[in-house]
Scaffold this motif. Structure first.
Motif, mmCIF file in Angstrom:
data_model
loop_
_atom_site.group_PDB
_atom_site.id
_atom_site.type_symbol
_atom_site.label_atom_id
_atom_site.label_comp_id
_atom_site.label_asym_id
_atom_site.label_seq_id
_atom_site.Cartn_x
_atom_site.Cartn_y
_atom_site.Cartn_z
ATOM 1 N N SER A 35 2.291 10.091 -13.210
ATOM 2 C CA SER A 35 1.332 10.746 -12.324
ATOM 3 C C SER A 35 -0.048 10.124 -12.428
ATOM 4 N N VAL A 36 -0.369 9.435 -13.545
ATOM 5 C CA VAL A 36 -1.648 8.744 -13.657
ATOM 6 C C VAL A 36 -1.711 7.607 -12.650
ATOM 7 N N ALA A 37 -0.631 6.842 -12.557
ATOM 8 C CA ALA A 37 -0.568 5.763 -11.577
ATOM 9 C C ALA A 37 -0.636 6.310 -10.161
ATOM 10 N N ALA A 38 0.054 7.427 -9.923
ATOM 11 C CA ALA A 38 0.025 8.030 -8.593
ATOM 12 C C ALA A 38 -1.366 8.532 -8.240
ATOM 13 N N ALA A 39 -2.058 9.124 -9.231
ATOM 14 C CA ALA A 39 -3.413 9.608 -8.986
ATOM 15 C C ALA A 39 -4.368 8.459 -8.709
ATOM 16 N N ALA A 40 -4.200 7.359 -9.441
ATOM 17 C CA ALA A 40 -5.049 6.186 -9.223
ATOM 18 C C ALA A 40 -4.813 5.583 -7.851
ATOM 19 N N GLU A 41 -3.559 5.504 -7.433
ATOM 20 C CA GLU A 41 -3.245 4.928 -6.123
ATOM 21 C C GLU A 41 -3.745 5.825 -5.003
ATOM 22 N N THR A 42 -3.661 7.130 -5.195
ATOM 23 C CA THR A 42 -4.158 8.062 -4.177
ATOM 24 C C THR A 42 -5.672 7.976 -4.048
ATOM 25 N N ALA A 43 -6.364 7.866 -5.193
ATOM 26 C CA ALA A 43 -7.827 7.792 -5.171
ATOM 27 C C ALA A 43 -8.323 6.534 -4.482
ATOM 28 N N SER A 44 -7.584 5.437 -4.630
ATOM 29 C CA SER A 44 -8.013 4.143 -4.086
ATOM 30 C C SER A 44 -7.334 3.814 -2.763
ATOM 31 N N ASP A 45 -6.764 4.812 -2.110
ATOM 32 C CA ASP A 45 -6.017 4.572 -0.878
ATOM 33 C C ASP A 45 -6.928 3.999 0.213
ATOM 34 N N LEU A 46 -6.454 2.966 0.911
ATOM 35 C CA LEU A 46 -7.232 2.301 1.968
ATOM 36 C C LEU A 46 -6.599 2.488 3.342
ATOM 37 N N ASN A 47 -5.818 3.541 3.515
ATOM 38 C CA ASN A 47 -5.150 3.763 4.789
ATOM 39 C C ASN A 47 -6.134 4.024 5.927
ATOM 40 N N HIS A 48 -7.325 4.541 5.609
ATOM 41 C CA HIS A 48 -8.313 4.783 6.672
ATOM 42 C C HIS A 48 -8.808 3.480 7.281
ATOM 43 N N LEU A 49 -8.578 2.358 6.612
ATOM 44 C CA LEU A 49 -8.916 1.040 7.145
ATOM 45 C C LEU A 49 -7.667 0.264 7.580
ATOM 46 N N LEU A 50 -6.568 0.440 6.863
ATOM 47 C CA LEU A 50 -5.338 -0.273 7.205
ATOM 48 C C LEU A 50 -4.758 0.203 8.528
ATOM 49 N N ARG A 51 -4.877 1.491 8.813
ATOM 50 C CA ARG A 51 -4.319 2.003 10.066
ATOM 51 C C ARG A 51 -5.024 1.428 11.300
ATOM 52 N N PRO A 52 -6.380 1.447 11.375
ATOM 53 C CA PRO A 52 -7.028 0.812 12.540
ATOM 54 C C PRO A 52 -6.715 -0.668 12.677
ATOM 55 N N LEU A 53 -6.634 -1.378 11.549
ATOM 56 C CA LEU A 53 -6.288 -2.791 11.603
ATOM 57 C C LEU A 53 -4.874 -2.985 12.154
ATOM 58 N N HIS A 54 -3.986 -2.062 11.825
ATOM 59 C CA HIS A 54 -2.612 -2.145 12.324
ATOM 60 C C HIS A 54 -2.560 -1.818 13.817
ATOM 61 N N TRP A 55 -3.253 -0.767 14.221
ATOM 62 C CA TRP A 55 -3.210 -0.348 15.625
ATOM 63 C C TRP A 55 -3.799 -1.399 16.560
ATOM 64 N N THR A 56 -4.769 -2.157 16.094
ATOM 65 C CA THR A 56 -5.449 -3.134 16.945
ATOM 66 C C THR A 56 -4.892 -4.549 16.759
ATOM 67 N N ALA A 57 -3.743 -4.685 16.128
ATOM 68 C CA ALA A 57 -3.027 -5.954 15.986
ATOM 69 C C ALA A 57 -3.781 -6.977 15.149
ATOM 70 N N VAL A 58 -4.644 -6.531 14.243
ATOM 71 C CA VAL A 58 -5.348 -7.462 13.366
ATOM 72 C C VAL A 58 -4.495 -7.801 12.145
ATOM 73 N N MET A 59 -3.905 -6.778 11.540
ATOM 74 C CA MET A 59 -3.057 -6.990 10.362
ATOM 75 C C MET A 59 -2.043 -5.864 10.284
ATOM 76 N N PRO A 60 -0.756 -6.181 10.154
ATOM 77 C CA PRO A 60 0.242 -5.112 10.060
ATOM 78 C C PRO A 60 0.077 -4.311 8.780
ATOM 79 N N HIS A 61 0.455 -3.060 8.846
ATOM 80 C CA HIS A 61 0.363 -2.200 7.669
ATOM 81 C C HIS A 61 1.334 -2.691 6.600
ATOM 82 N N PRO A 62 0.895 -2.751 5.337
ATOM 83 C CA PRO A 62 1.794 -3.263 4.279
ATOM 84 C C PRO A 62 3.059 -2.447 4.109
ATOM 85 N N ARG A 63 3.041 -1.194 4.547
ATOM 86 C CA ARG A 63 4.236 -0.362 4.434
ATOM 87 C C ARG A 63 4.869 -0.091 5.786
ATOM 88 N N GLY A 64 4.592 -0.975 6.731
ATOM 89 C CA GLY A 64 5.179 -0.831 8.048
ATOM 90 C C GLY A 64 6.647 -1.221 8.050
#
Length: 430
Positions: A35-64
């Motif tokens: 859960s420490v690793a999960a908490a660290a990954e959740t705290a540093s999540d960059l989905n608020h930037l990865l999603r717009p980049l994915h929607w606008t065809a700049v870079m696909p989402h790493p978990r797409g």
């Protein structure tokens, strides 16, 4: 017989510290909850930037989904074609109009420069896609094993501040684009001077062309800022890891100093060696990710620095020579501020990364005096850490210069020098 080196004794003097360090390592691994690793990954999540980049065809989402990658590539080609057509249109204007009107020439050249740089950045992002995907999960994948629950609050606070900053930066870009789009410069009332295959004087043609300009402008400027926010967030994550490492080294030296003062307390060198080994491995992981980020950003940052320097020069020329109202002054001013902001964010966070990596060397140097009574192996490990930390981590523009606050001032000074030459050239022509 010792199982480690096969000597006759049950546990020889040479192997005892190593064996005890392994025991501490096993105990720590058992205590390290997933859960420490999960908490660290959740705290540093960059989905608020990865999603717009994915929607606008700049870079696909790493978990797409891998099955939709072909459709996504076709979507990317369509977006690239739209931006490329805009760039070609501005180049045609530059070729047909020439330098007869220096104001129109510099304005169109700055627009072509910005759009051409964005096309280069999209191509560069495609080439470095795997590296960016790996770095987007570096906290959970590479640094989680070195984190404890005591580190999570600081990690969350730093990531929250970074998220607020990047969102403010992106909204600034949206506002600057909106102001630029409602300020006409062409005879048709468009925000750009373009070579068009349709008649923009007609209502339908004007609406289609204005929509075309809006889509390209928002994609080129706003998504540039989103991609900048993603890159500086990766730099900030490395800086936070250096801060946590620095804190652990200071804490280790303080505890050792307290144990030395209290002579009645037995010093556990195996535990000390294990903790110092974790610090060294943590530092190596940071260096590895910093090198990967540097290799991924160096070429792009060099091209962007040159582009921003040129655009800054042209926009200062526009501000100094055009006198046709506050609207055009505000248009050039918003363009100038947006370009400078794109360079400043890299220089600001790059400078923080350099300073924090230098602090690690200072912390290791201060810890030397607290480890005088330790075995030679511990002193050597600390010496290696201190020696490597003396070379600060930095993000450079193609290896030519590091991105720092001093570099930002230097780029602005060079732009101003070329602006002065351009203005003198126009004055002599008049």
């Amino acid at each position: 017989m010792c199982l480690s080196c096969r000597c006759p004794s049950i546990l020889c003097t040479f192997c005892a510290p190593e064996q005890k360090a392994r025991e501490y390592h096993n105990m720590a691994s058992e205590a390290q909850s997933p859960s420490v690793a999960a908490a660290a990954e959740t705290a540093s999540d960059l989905n608020h930037l990865l999603r717009p980049l994915h929607w606008t065809a700049v870079m696909p989402h790493p978990r797409g989904s891998a099955t939709s990658l072909i459709c996504y590539r076709l979507y990317t080609v369509g977006v690239l074609a739209l931006n490329l057509s805009f760039f070609v249109s501005t180049v045609i204007v530059l070729y047909s109009e020439g330098t007869a009107d220096l104001d129109v020439f510099t304005l169109t050249l700055s627009v072509a420069d910005t759009n051409g740089t964005w096309l280069f950045r999209m191509a560069h992002t495609f080439v470095c896609e795997r590296a960016f995907h790996k770095l987007s999960h570096q906290v959970g994948d590479d640094f989680a094993e070195f984190l404890t629950w005591d580190d999570i609050p600081m990690l969350r606070a730093q990531c929250r501040v970074m998220r607020r900053f990047t969102l403010t930066y992106i909204w600034f870009g949206i506002i600057a684009c909106a102001y630029y789009l409602v300020s006409p410069v062409s005879a048709e009332g468009l925000p750009f001077i373009l070579a068009l295959p349709i008649d923009a004087m007609q209502p339908v043609g004007f609406a289609v062309t204005w929509l075309y300009c809006t889509v390209v402008t928002l994609h080129a400027v706003v998504m540039t800022m989103v991609l900048d926010s993603f890159n500086v967030s990766l730099i900030s994550q490395l800086r936070v890891q250096l801060t946590l490492l620095n804190k652990k080294i200071v804490s280790l030296a303080r505890e050792m100093s307290e144990r030395t003062e209290n002579s009645s307390e037995t010093t556990d060198h195996a535990e000390l060696h294990y903790r110092l080994e974790k610090c060294i491995l943590h530092h190596q992981a940071i260096i590895k990710n910093a090198d990967l980020l540097e290799s991924s950003l160096a070429g792009m940052l060099l091209a962007q620095s040159m582009s921003i320097g040129a655009s800054t020069c042209f926009q200062m020329f526009q501000l100094a020579t055009r006198t046709n109202g506050m609207q055009q002054t505000g248009k050039s001013g918003s363009y100038l501020i947006a370009m400078l902001a794109e360079l400043f964010v890299y220089c600001y966070f790059g400078d923080d990364l350099i300073n924090e990596s230098e602090n690690v060397a200072l912390a290791a140097y201060d810890a030397v005096t607290s480890l005088q009574e330790c075995p030679l192996s511990i002193k050597r490990s600390l010496l290696l850490l201190m020696h490597r930390a003396q070379r600060p981590l930095r993000i450079t523009a193609g290896g030519f210069f590091p991105l720092s606050r001093e570099s930002f001032v230097s780029v602005v000074n060079v732009s101003y020098s070329f602006f002065a030459i351009l203005r003198n050239f126009k004055n002599e022509g008049e």
